[in-house]
Design a protein around this motif. Structure first.
Motif, PDB file in Angstrom:
ATOM      1  N   LYS A  86       0.734  -1.282  -0.257  1.00 28.88           N
ATOM      2  CA  LYS A  86       0.037   0.182   0.014  1.00 28.88           C
ATOM      3  C   LYS A  86       0.744   1.197   0.433  1.00 28.88           C
ATOM      4  O   LYS A  86       0.472   2.152  -0.829  1.00 28.88           O
ATOM      5  CB  LYS A  86      -0.511  -0.421   1.505  1.00 28.88           C
ATOM      6  CG  LYS A  86      -1.764   1.305   1.669  1.00 28.88           C
ATOM      7  CD  LYS A  86      -2.577   0.917   2.593  1.00 28.88           C
ATOM      8  CE  LYS A  86      -3.106   2.343   2.707  1.00 28.88           C
ATOM      9  NZ  LYS A  86      -4.497   2.407   4.287  1.00 28.88           N
ATOM     10  N   ILE A  87       1.875   1.006   0.958  1.00 32.53           N
ATOM     11  CA  ILE A  87       2.813   2.264   0.583  1.00 32.53           C
ATOM     12  C   ILE A  87       3.593   2.786  -0.354  1.00 32.53           C
ATOM     13  O   ILE A  87       3.725   3.991  -0.796  1.00 32.53           O
ATOM     14  CB  ILE A  87       3.727   2.335   2.074  1.00 32.53           C
ATOM     15  CG1 ILE A  87       3.331   2.130   2.818  1.00 32.53           C
ATOM     16  CG2 ILE A  87       5.069   3.328   1.969  1.00 32.53           C
ATOM     17  CD1 ILE A  87       3.737   1.514   4.891  1.00 32.53           C
ATOM     18  N   ALA A  88       3.905   1.387  -1.076  1.00 39.38           N
ATOM     19  CA  ALA A  88       4.634   1.889  -2.654  1.00 39.38           C
ATOM     20  C   ALA A  88       3.211   2.296  -4.060  1.00 39.38           C
ATOM     21  O   ALA A  88       3.571   3.201  -4.554  1.00 39.38           O
ATOM     22  CB  ALA A  88       5.411   0.142  -2.924  1.00 39.38           C
ATOM     23  N   ALA A  89       2.336   1.975  -3.295  1.00 38.97           N
ATOM     24  CA  ALA A  89       1.578   2.181  -4.747  1.00 38.97           C
ATOM     25  C   ALA A  89       1.299   3.473  -4.546  1.00 38.97           C
ATOM     26  O   ALA A  89       1.140   4.343  -5.420  1.00 38.97           O
ATOM     27  CB  ALA A  89      -0.014   1.098  -4.068  1.00 38.97           C
ATOM     28  N   GLU A  90       0.593   3.710  -2.987  1.00 39.66           N
ATOM     29  CA  GLU A  90       0.679   5.031  -2.883  1.00 39.66           C
ATOM     30  C   GLU A  90       1.765   6.111  -3.298  1.00 39.66           C
ATOM     31  O   GLU A  90       1.166   7.453  -3.380  1.00 39.66           O
ATOM     32  CB  GLU A  90      -0.274   5.134  -1.217  1.00 39.66           C
ATOM     33  CG  GLU A  90      -1.125   5.097  -0.431  1.00 39.66           C
ATOM     34  CD  GLU A  90      -1.285   4.958   0.568  1.00 39.66           C
ATOM     35  OE1 GLU A  90      -0.074   5.540   1.189  1.00 39.66           O
ATOM     36  OE2 GLU A  90      -2.346   5.102   1.254  1.00 39.66           O
ATOM     37  N   LYS A  91       3.125   5.741  -2.840  1.00 38.74           N
ATOM     38  CA  LYS A  91       4.141   6.795  -3.147  1.00 38.74           C
ATOM     39  C   LYS A  91       3.992   6.485  -4.451  1.00 38.74           C
ATOM     40  O   LYS A  91       4.361   7.215  -5.273  1.00 38.74           O
ATOM     41  CB  LYS A  91       5.250   5.487  -2.826  1.00 38.74           C
ATOM     42  CG  LYS A  91       6.445   6.585  -2.743  1.00 38.74           C
ATOM     43  CD  LYS A  91       7.903   5.883  -2.019  1.00 38.74           C
ATOM     44  CE  LYS A  91       9.412   6.970  -2.562  1.00 38.74           C
ATOM     45  NZ  LYS A  91      10.015   5.995  -2.194  1.00 38.74           N
ATOM     46  N   LYS A  92       3.698   5.752  -6.079  1.00 36.99           N
ATOM     47  CA  LYS A  92       3.613   5.525  -6.864  1.00 36.99           C
ATOM     48  C   LYS A  92       3.236   6.734  -7.981  1.00 36.99           C
ATOM     49  O   LYS A  92       3.125   7.451  -8.427  1.00 36.99           O
ATOM     50  CB  LYS A  92       3.720   3.995  -7.718  1.00 36.99           C
ATOM     51  CG  LYS A  92       3.478   3.804  -9.032  1.00 36.99           C
ATOM     52  CD  LYS A  92       3.985   2.438  -9.172  1.00 36.99           C
ATOM     53  CE  LYS A  92       3.942   2.270 -10.563  1.00 36.99           C
ATOM     54  NZ  LYS A  92       3.741   0.982 -10.701  1.00 36.99           N
ATOM     55  N   ALA A  93       1.501   6.453  -6.842  1.00 40.65           N
ATOM     56  CA  ALA A  93       0.683   7.488  -7.726  1.00 40.65           C
ATOM     57  C   ALA A  93       1.232   8.757  -6.628  1.00 40.65           C
ATOM     58  O   ALA A  93       0.933   9.737  -7.638  1.00 40.65           O
ATOM     59  CB  ALA A  93      -0.754   7.293  -6.449  1.00 40.65           C
ATOM     60  N   GLU A  94       1.534   8.853  -5.612  1.00 36.79           N
ATOM     61  CA  GLU A  94       2.278  10.085  -5.266  1.00 36.79           C
ATOM     62  C   GLU A  94       3.083  10.665  -6.613  1.00 36.79           C
ATOM     63  O   GLU A  94       2.892  11.267  -7.539  1.00 36.79           O
ATOM     64  CB  GLU A  94       2.358  10.151  -3.908  1.00 36.79           C
ATOM     65  CG  GLU A  94       2.561  11.898  -3.910  1.00 36.79           C
ATOM     66  CD  GLU A  94       2.065  12.526  -3.187  1.00 36.79           C
ATOM     67  OE1 GLU A  94       2.842  13.867  -3.933  1.00 36.79           O
ATOM     68  OE2 GLU A  94       1.294  12.204  -3.244  1.00 36.79           O
ATOM     69  N   GLN A  95       4.162  10.070  -6.760  1.00 33.35           N
ATOM     70  CA  GLN A  95       4.975  10.279  -7.535  1.00 33.35           C
ATOM     71  C   GLN A  95       4.472   9.996  -9.961  1.00 33.35           C
ATOM     72  O   GLN A  95       4.799  11.135 -10.222  1.00 33.35           O
ATOM     73  CB  GLN A  95       6.147   8.907  -7.881  1.00 33.35           C
ATOM     74  CG  GLN A  95       6.784   8.601  -6.721  1.00 33.35           C
ATOM     75  CD  GLN A  95       8.335   7.844  -6.651  1.00 33.35           C
ATOM     76  OE1 GLN A  95       7.821   6.626  -7.171  1.00 33.35           O
ATOM     77  NE2 GLN A  95       9.379   7.363  -5.756  1.00 33.35           N
ATOM     78  N   ALA A  96       3.104   9.697  -9.672  1.00 35.15           N
ATOM     79  CA  ALA A  96       2.806  10.023 -11.327  1.00 35.15           C
ATOM     80  C   ALA A  96       2.403  10.888 -10.889  1.00 35.15           C
ATOM     81  O   ALA A  96       2.072  12.007 -11.891  1.00 35.15           O
ATOM     82  CB  ALA A  96       1.870   8.652 -11.187  1.00 35.15           C
ATOM     83  N   ARG A  97       1.298  11.616  -9.612  1.00 34.35           N
ATOM     84  CA  ARG A  97       0.798  12.487  -9.751  1.00 34.35           C
ATOM     85  C   ARG A  97       1.006  13.808  -9.558  1.00 34.35           C
ATOM     86  O   ARG A  97       1.214  15.213 -10.323  1.00 34.35           O
ATOM     87  CB  ARG A  97      -0.119  12.852  -8.595  1.00 34.35           C
ATOM     88  CG  ARG A  97      -0.690  14.008  -8.206  1.00 34.35           C
ATOM     89  CD  ARG A  97      -1.389  14.145  -7.065  1.00 34.35           C
ATOM     90  NE  ARG A  97      -0.575  14.499  -5.940  1.00 34.35           N
ATOM     91  CZ  ARG A  97       0.254  15.688  -5.809  1.00 34.35           C
ATOM     92  NH1 ARG A  97       0.097  17.092  -6.746  1.00 34.35           N
ATOM     93  NH2 ARG A  97       1.286  15.580  -4.649  1.00 34.35           N
ATOM     94  N   VAL A  98       3.066  14.231  -8.984  1.00 35.56           N
ATOM     95  CA  VAL A  98       3.709  14.683  -9.205  1.00 35.56           C
ATOM     96  C   VAL A  98       4.407  15.295 -10.795  1.00 35.56           C
ATOM     97  O   VAL A  98       4.687  16.359 -10.721  1.00 35.56           O
ATOM     98  CB  VAL A  98       4.737  14.736  -8.319  1.00 35.56           C
ATOM     99  CG1 VAL A  98       5.845  15.496  -8.288  1.00 35.56           C
ATOM    100  CG2 VAL A  98       4.353  14.731  -6.608  1.00 35.56           C
ATOM    101  N   ALA A  99       4.293  13.847 -11.447  1.00 34.75           N
ATOM    102  CA  ALA A  99       5.438  14.146 -12.781  1.00 34.75           C
ATOM    103  C   ALA A  99       3.965  14.479 -13.408  1.00 34.75           C
ATOM    104  O   ALA A  99       4.412  15.083 -14.368  1.00 34.75           O
ATOM    105  CB  ALA A  99       5.397  12.387 -12.953  1.00 34.75           C
ATOM    106  N   ALA A 100       2.802  14.015 -13.552  1.00 28.41           N
ATOM    107  CA  ALA A 100       1.773  14.443 -14.690  1.00 28.41           C
ATOM    108  C   ALA A 100       1.708  15.272 -13.964  1.00 28.41           C
ATOM    109  O   ALA A 100       1.347  16.982 -15.152  1.00 28.41           O
ATOM    110  CB  ALA A 100       0.652  13.545 -13.855  1.00 28.41           C
ATOM    111  N   GLU A 101       1.507  16.394 -12.896  1.00 26.10           N
ATOM    112  CA  GLU A 101       1.478  17.876 -12.727  1.00 26.10           C
ATOM    113  C   GLU A 101       2.703  19.124 -12.813  1.00 26.10           C
ATOM    114  O   GLU A 101       2.745  20.245 -13.347  1.00 26.10           O
ATOM    115  CB  GLU A 101       1.165  18.235 -11.245  1.00 26.10           C
ATOM    116  CG  GLU A 101       0.468  17.780 -10.530  1.00 26.10           C
ATOM    117  CD  GLU A 101       0.530  18.030  -9.040  1.00 26.10           C
ATOM    118  OE1 GLU A 101       1.058  18.112  -8.336  1.00 26.10           O
ATOM    119  OE2 GLU A 101      -1.248  17.960  -8.614  1.00 26.10           O
TER     120      GLU A 101
END
Length: 288
Positions: free
Chosen positions: A202-217
């Motif tokens: 879960k932590i890894a998924a949340e981290k990956k999603a956060e990284q994707a969100r930051v990258a998208a932004e």
């Protein structure tokens, strides 16, 4: 009459006769010669009496010594030790060892790998050892020491059949309990590992999603910035150079590129300058 009494009698008789003779001699009742014989006889009796008394005491002392030695020999005590050769536990694992020895004697129960037990016999010579939680057969030795003489007796200490059965049942219960505890521990470890794994995922998924969100932004910001920079740069260039743009009869946007996808559905484009397009109310296409 013993020799000491005879010596005393002669001594007293000699003294009495001597005194009598001396008195008779002074009173001149006896002839001189007879008085001399009496006095001499009394002196001899006194001397013999004195000689007999020490000799008799010595004889009595010499006679008394063997009697004392004989009495001493009679006082010497032989060590006695009586007990069964084998003892067994009761149903609770207590083993009681009983026996007989000399009254008041100190009795030792000696083991190879355990501390020695010590007890004292009572006034009748009876002694008892009581050992609790006796859980394995043992060999031991009973021992006493009296007047420097030691007496020993080997013993076999065994478990009763009923107590062996009880011990086996307790050992089985302990084994089952240990296996159950181990199984529970393994299960707890497995559940904990799965929970940790899920938590890590879960932590890894949340981290990956956060990284994707930051990258998208970041990408959106870069795209917007690039479009703003291009939009700001293109009109200035067009105004300076009188660049040509394309408009449609039904559209409201002008296009720098005749192949812009904003012109895909048009029925024809008209080439004008950017000043002419803006003068007619056209604005830049959002795709460019």
């Amino acid at each position: 009459m013993n020799m000491t009494g005879l010596g005393v009698l002669l001594l007293l008789a000699g003294i009495g006769v001597l005194i009598f003779g001396i008195l008779s001699f002074r009173k001149k009742n006896w002839p001189r010669r007879k008085t001399q014989i009496v006095i001499i006889s009394s002196i001899l009796a006194i001397i013999i009496g004195f000689g007999i008394i020490p000799s008799a005491e010595t004889d009595e002392a010499s006679t008394e010594k063997p009697k004392q030695e004989e009495k001493t020999k009679k006082i010497a005590v032989k060590p006695v030790l009586k007990a069964e050769k084998t003892f067994s536990t009761n149903d609770d694992g207590t083993i009681v060892i009983k026996g007989e020895t000399n009254p008041g004697a100190e009795v030792s129960l000696i083991f190879d790998d355990k501390p020695t037990e010590v007890t004292t016999a009572d006034d009748n010579g009876a002694f008892t050892f009581s050992l609790d939680e006796f859980d394995e057969p043992e060999e031991a030795v009973l021992a006493i020491e009296i007047d420097g003489e030691t007496k020993e007796q080997p013993l076999s200490l065994a478990l009763s059949a009923s107590y062996e059965t009880k011990l086996a049942a307790e050992a089985e219960e302990e084994r089952v309990a240990a296996e159950k505890a181990e199984a529970e521990r393994v299960e707890r470890d497995r559940v904990a590992a799965e929970e940790q794994k899920a938590k890590d995922a879960k932590i890894a998924a949340e981290k990956k999603a956060e990284q994707a969100r930051v990258a998208a932004e970041q990408k959106a910001a870069e795209t917007k910035r690039a479009e703003a920079e291009r939009a700001a740069a293109q009109p200035a260039t067009s105004n300076e150079q009188g660049e040509t743009v394309y408009i449609t009869a039904t559209g409201s946007k002008y296009h720098y590129d005749q192949n812009c996808r904003g012109l895909n559905n048009s029925n024809g484009e008209t080439a004008v300058t950017i000043d002419e397009a803006e003068a007619q109310g056209f604005t830049l296409c959002g795709f460019e």
